[in-house]
Design a protein around this motif. Structure first.
Motif, PDB file in Angstrom:
ATOM      1  N   SER A   1      37.393 109.368  51.723  1.00 52.52           N
ATOM      2  CA  SER A   1      37.327 107.932  51.566  1.00 52.52           C
ATOM      3  C   SER A   1      38.301 107.280  52.526  1.00 52.52           C
ATOM      4  CB  SER A   1      37.638 107.539  50.120  1.00 52.52           C
ATOM      5  OG  SER A   1      39.014 107.583  49.854  1.00 52.52           O
ATOM      6  N   ALA A   2      38.113 106.024  52.762  1.00 51.55           N
ATOM      7  CA  ALA A   2      38.974 105.302  53.692  1.00 51.55           C
ATOM      8  C   ALA A   2      40.402 105.242  53.172  1.00 51.55           C
ATOM      9  CB  ALA A   2      38.430 103.896  53.908  1.00 51.55           C
ATOM     10  N   GLY A   3      40.557 105.103  51.850  1.00 53.34           N
ATOM     11  CA  GLY A   3      41.891 105.055  51.253  1.00 53.34           C
ATOM     12  C   GLY A   3      42.631 106.359  51.427  1.00 53.34           C
ATOM     13  N   SER A   4      41.950 107.476  51.196  1.00 49.29           N
ATOM     14  CA  SER A   4      42.573 108.785  51.375  1.00 49.29           C
ATOM     15  C   SER A   4      42.986 108.992  52.825  1.00 49.29           C
ATOM     16  CB  SER A   4      41.610 109.909  50.972  1.00 49.29           C
ATOM     17  OG  SER A   4      41.455 109.966  49.592  1.00 49.29           O
ATOM     18  N   ASP A   5      42.114 108.623  53.749  1.00 50.02           N
ATOM     19  CA  ASP A   5      42.387 108.812  55.173  1.00 50.02           C
ATOM     20  C   ASP A   5      43.598 107.991  55.605  1.00 50.02           C
ATOM     21  OD1 ASP A   5      41.691 109.971  57.713  1.00 50.02           O
ATOM     22  OD2 ASP A   5      41.047 107.955  58.309  1.00 50.02           O
ATOM     23  N   LEU A   6      43.651 106.739  55.195  1.00 47.88           N
ATOM     24  CA  LEU A   6      44.756 105.856  55.567  1.00 47.88           C
ATOM     25  C   LEU A   6      46.082 106.377  55.009  1.00 47.88           C
ATOM     26  CD1 LEU A   6      45.614 103.082  56.791  1.00 47.88           C
ATOM     27  CD2 LEU A   6      45.297 102.155  54.499  1.00 47.88           C
ATOM     28  N   LEU A   7      46.091 106.748  53.733  1.00 49.02           N
ATOM     29  CA  LEU A   7      47.322 107.227  53.105  1.00 49.02           C
ATOM     30  C   LEU A   7      47.734 108.607  53.622  1.00 49.02           C
ATOM     31  CD1 LEU A   7      46.634 105.935  49.505  1.00 49.02           C
ATOM     32  CD2 LEU A   7      48.332 105.067  51.122  1.00 49.02           C
ATOM     33  N   THR A   8      46.760 109.433  53.982  1.00 52.09           N
ATOM     34  CA  THR A   8      47.074 110.740  54.560  1.00 52.09           C
ATOM     35  C   THR A   8      47.752 110.569  55.908  1.00 52.09           C
ATOM     36  OG1 THR A   8      45.220 111.788  53.429  1.00 52.09           O
ATOM     37  CG2 THR A   8      46.098 112.938  55.326  1.00 52.09           C
ATOM     38  N   LYS A   9      47.266 109.640  56.707  1.00 53.79           N
ATOM     39  CA  LYS A   9      47.887 109.388  58.008  1.00 53.79           C
ATOM     40  C   LYS A   9      49.298 108.837  57.847  1.00 53.79           C
ATOM     41  CE  LYS A   9      43.644 108.816  60.587  1.00 53.79           C
ATOM     42  NZ  LYS A   9      42.678 107.885  61.147  1.00 53.79           N
ATOM     43  N   LYS A  10      49.507 108.031  56.831  1.00 57.92           N
ATOM     44  CA  LYS A  10      50.823 107.419  56.615  1.00 57.92           C
ATOM     45  C   LYS A  10      51.847 108.437  56.110  1.00 57.92           C
ATOM     46  CE  LYS A  10      53.085 103.659  54.152  1.00 57.92           C
ATOM     47  NZ  LYS A  10      53.637 102.794  55.148  1.00 57.92           N
ATOM     48  N   PHE A  11      51.470 109.273  55.125  1.00 60.17           N
ATOM     49  CA  PHE A  11      52.424 110.171  54.477  1.00 60.17           C
ATOM     50  C   PHE A  11      52.314 111.627  54.919  1.00 60.17           C
ATOM     51  CE2 PHE A  11      51.785 106.730  51.362  1.00 60.17           C
ATOM     52  CZ  PHE A  11      53.084 106.254  51.311  1.00 60.17           C
ATOM     53  N   GLY A  12      51.234 111.997  55.558  1.00 60.33           N
ATOM     54  CA  GLY A  12      50.993 113.397  55.907  1.00 60.33           C
ATOM     55  C   GLY A  12      50.153 114.047  54.816  1.00 60.33           C
ATOM     56  N   PHE A  13      49.323 114.970  55.223  1.00 58.44           N
ATOM     57  CA  PHE A  13      48.363 115.593  54.314  1.00 58.44           C
ATOM     58  C   PHE A  13      49.048 116.269  53.134  1.00 58.44           C
ATOM     59  CE2 PHE A  13      45.617 119.043  52.911  1.00 58.44           C
ATOM     60  CZ  PHE A  13      44.400 118.390  52.777  1.00 58.44           C
ATOM     61  N   ARG A  14      49.993 117.132  53.428  1.00 52.36           N
ATOM     62  CA  ARG A  14      50.653 117.925  52.382  1.00 52.36           C
ATOM     63  C   ARG A  14      51.438 117.034  51.426  1.00 52.36           C
ATOM     64  NH1 ARG A  14      50.370 122.861  52.671  1.00 52.36           N
ATOM     65  NH2 ARG A  14      50.014 122.801  54.881  1.00 52.36           N
ATOM     66  N   SER A  15      52.171 116.081  51.956  1.00 47.06           N
ATOM     67  CA  SER A  15      52.966 115.181  51.108  1.00 47.06           C
ATOM     68  C   SER A  15      52.064 114.338  50.219  1.00 47.06           C
ATOM     69  CB  SER A  15      53.829 114.262  51.972  1.00 47.06           C
ATOM     70  OG  SER A  15      54.732 115.011  52.728  1.00 47.06           O
ATOM     71  N   PHE A  16      50.985 113.838  50.781  1.00 49.74           N
ATOM     72  CA  PHE A  16      50.076 113.005  50.011  1.00 49.74           C
ATOM     73  C   PHE A  16      49.378 113.815  48.917  1.00 49.74           C
ATOM     74  CE2 PHE A  16      45.926 110.574  49.750  1.00 49.74           C
ATOM     75  CZ  PHE A  16      46.456 109.532  49.018  1.00 49.74           C
ATOM     76  N   LEU A  17      48.924 115.012  49.271  1.00 52.51           N
ATOM     77  CA  LEU A  17      48.271 115.887  48.290  1.00 52.51           C
ATOM     78  C   LEU A  17      49.239 116.238  47.158  1.00 52.51           C
ATOM     79  CD1 LEU A  17      45.533 117.451  47.899  1.00 52.51           C
ATOM     80  CD2 LEU A  17      46.727 119.407  48.840  1.00 52.51           C
ATOM     81  N   THR A  18      50.466 116.578  47.513  1.00 52.01           N
ATOM     82  CA  THR A  18      51.475 116.910  46.508  1.00 52.01           C
ATOM     83  C   THR A  18      51.787 115.691  45.634  1.00 52.01           C
ATOM     84  OG1 THR A  18      52.444 118.552  47.979  1.00 52.01           O
ATOM     85  CG2 THR A  18      53.820 117.792  46.161  1.00 52.01           C
ATOM     86  N   GLY A  19      51.942 114.544  46.251  1.00 47.36           N
ATOM     87  CA  GLY A  19      52.240 113.327  45.503  1.00 47.36           C
ATOM     88  C   GLY A  19      51.142 112.974  44.512  1.00 47.36           C
ATOM     89  N   LEU A  20      49.896 113.076  44.948  1.00 43.69           N
ATOM     90  CA  LEU A  20      48.783 112.780  44.040  1.00 43.69           C
ATOM     91  C   LEU A  20      48.744 113.752  42.863  1.00 43.69           C
ATOM     92  CD1 LEU A  20      45.799 111.919  46.417  1.00 43.69           C
ATOM     93  CD2 LEU A  20      46.993 110.376  44.865  1.00 43.69           C
ATOM     94  N   THR A  21      48.967 115.025  43.158  1.00 42.87           N
ATOM     95  CA  THR A  21      48.928 116.033  42.101  1.00 42.87           C
ATOM     96  C   THR A  21      50.080 115.836  41.120  1.00 42.87           C
ATOM     97  OG1 THR A  21      47.926 117.539  43.687  1.00 42.87           O
ATOM     98  CG2 THR A  21      48.713 118.503  41.647  1.00 42.87           C
ATOM     99  N   LEU A  22      51.267 115.509  41.631  1.00 44.82           N
ATOM    100  CA  LEU A  22      52.398 115.222  40.745  1.00 44.82           C
ATOM    101  C   LEU A  22      52.141 113.970  39.906  1.00 44.82           C
ATOM    102  CD1 LEU A  22      55.464 116.034  43.026  1.00 44.82           C
ATOM    103  CD2 LEU A  22      54.768 117.220  40.931  1.00 44.82           C
ATOM    104  N   LEU A  23      51.533 112.972  40.518  1.00 43.47           N
ATOM    105  CA  LEU A  23      51.185 111.753  39.775  1.00 43.47           C
ATOM    106  C   LEU A  23      50.218 112.076  38.641  1.00 43.47           C
ATOM    107  CD1 LEU A  23      51.307 108.651  39.476  1.00 43.47           C
ATOM    108  CD2 LEU A  23      49.429 108.524  41.117  1.00 43.47           C
ATOM    109  N   MET A  24      49.223 112.902  38.928  1.00 40.16           N
ATOM    110  CA  MET A  24      48.259 113.283  37.892  1.00 40.16           C
ATOM    111  C   MET A  24      48.945 114.064  36.772  1.00 40.16           C
ATOM    112  SD  MET A  24      44.978 114.395  40.190  1.00 40.16           S
ATOM    113  CE  MET A  24      43.846 114.678  38.857  1.00 40.16           C
ATOM    114  N   GLY A  25      49.821 114.986  37.130  1.00 37.13           N
ATOM    115  CA  GLY A  25      50.523 115.777  36.124  1.00 37.13           C
ATOM    116  C   GLY A  25      51.431 114.926  35.253  1.00 37.13           C
ATOM    117  N   THR A  26      52.166 114.032  35.885  1.00 38.24           N
ATOM    118  CA  THR A  26      53.057 113.145  35.137  1.00 38.24           C
ATOM    119  C   THR A  26      52.262 112.223  34.223  1.00 38.24           C
ATOM    120  OG1 THR A  26      54.628 113.197  36.973  1.00 38.24           O
ATOM    121  CG2 THR A  26      54.869 111.406  35.376  1.00 38.24           C
ATOM    122  N   ALA A  27      51.182 111.678  34.728  1.00 34.08           N
ATOM    123  CA  ALA A  27      50.348 110.778  33.929  1.00 34.08           C
ATOM    124  C   ALA A  27      49.724 111.522  32.757  1.00 34.08           C
ATOM    125  CB  ALA A  27      49.267 110.144  34.799  1.00 34.08           C
TER     126      ALA A  27
END
Length: 134
Positions: A1-27
């Protein structure tokens, strides 16, 4: 998606993937222990939101990892592995639900943390965008 692509470019693939997974776990963990309705609703939103952004990232990662000439077969094998894991987790979740409803959310948080550990054990700690031109 466009949102994933934009945020991946901003934070880096690994950081963004880790952040999303941590957000899901915390939630997920928070959903099980909050008594405040709006917090439970927001937690559910963050799980769904993160899941929506993770889909394109996982698909891209799977496509990059295919190195064989028979891409369709390899991607089908990936799909079958995901389905088998999902079935196993569904069975485990139903067993845990018999013990405690709250324990389901703790299990979900543990699953997300395990997913991060598995990801790093398979793909290492170096961000795949390092060394690329921005």
């Amino acid at each position: 998606s466009a949102g994933s692509d934009l945020l991946t470019k901003k934070f880096g693939f690994r950081s963004f993937l880790t952040g999303l997974t941590l957000l899901m776990g915390t939630a997920a963990f928070l959903m099980g222990y909050t008594k405040i309705a709006i917090l439970a609703i927001l937690s559910n939103f963050f799980v769904d939101f993160s899941n929506g952004l993770l889909g394109p990232l996982i698909t891209e990662l799977e496509n990059e990892r295919v190195c064989v000439s028979d891409r369709a077969t390899q991607l089908s094998i990936y799909g079958m592995v995901v389905d088998v894991i999902s079935i196993g987790l569904s069975i485990l979740t139903s067993l845990v639900a018999k013990i405690s409803f709250r324990a389901i959310f703790v299990l979900a948080a543990f699953e997300f943390l395990t997913a991060i550990a598995f990801f790093y054990s398979c793909y290492g700690f170096r961000d795949r965008n390092q060394g690329r031109q921005k």
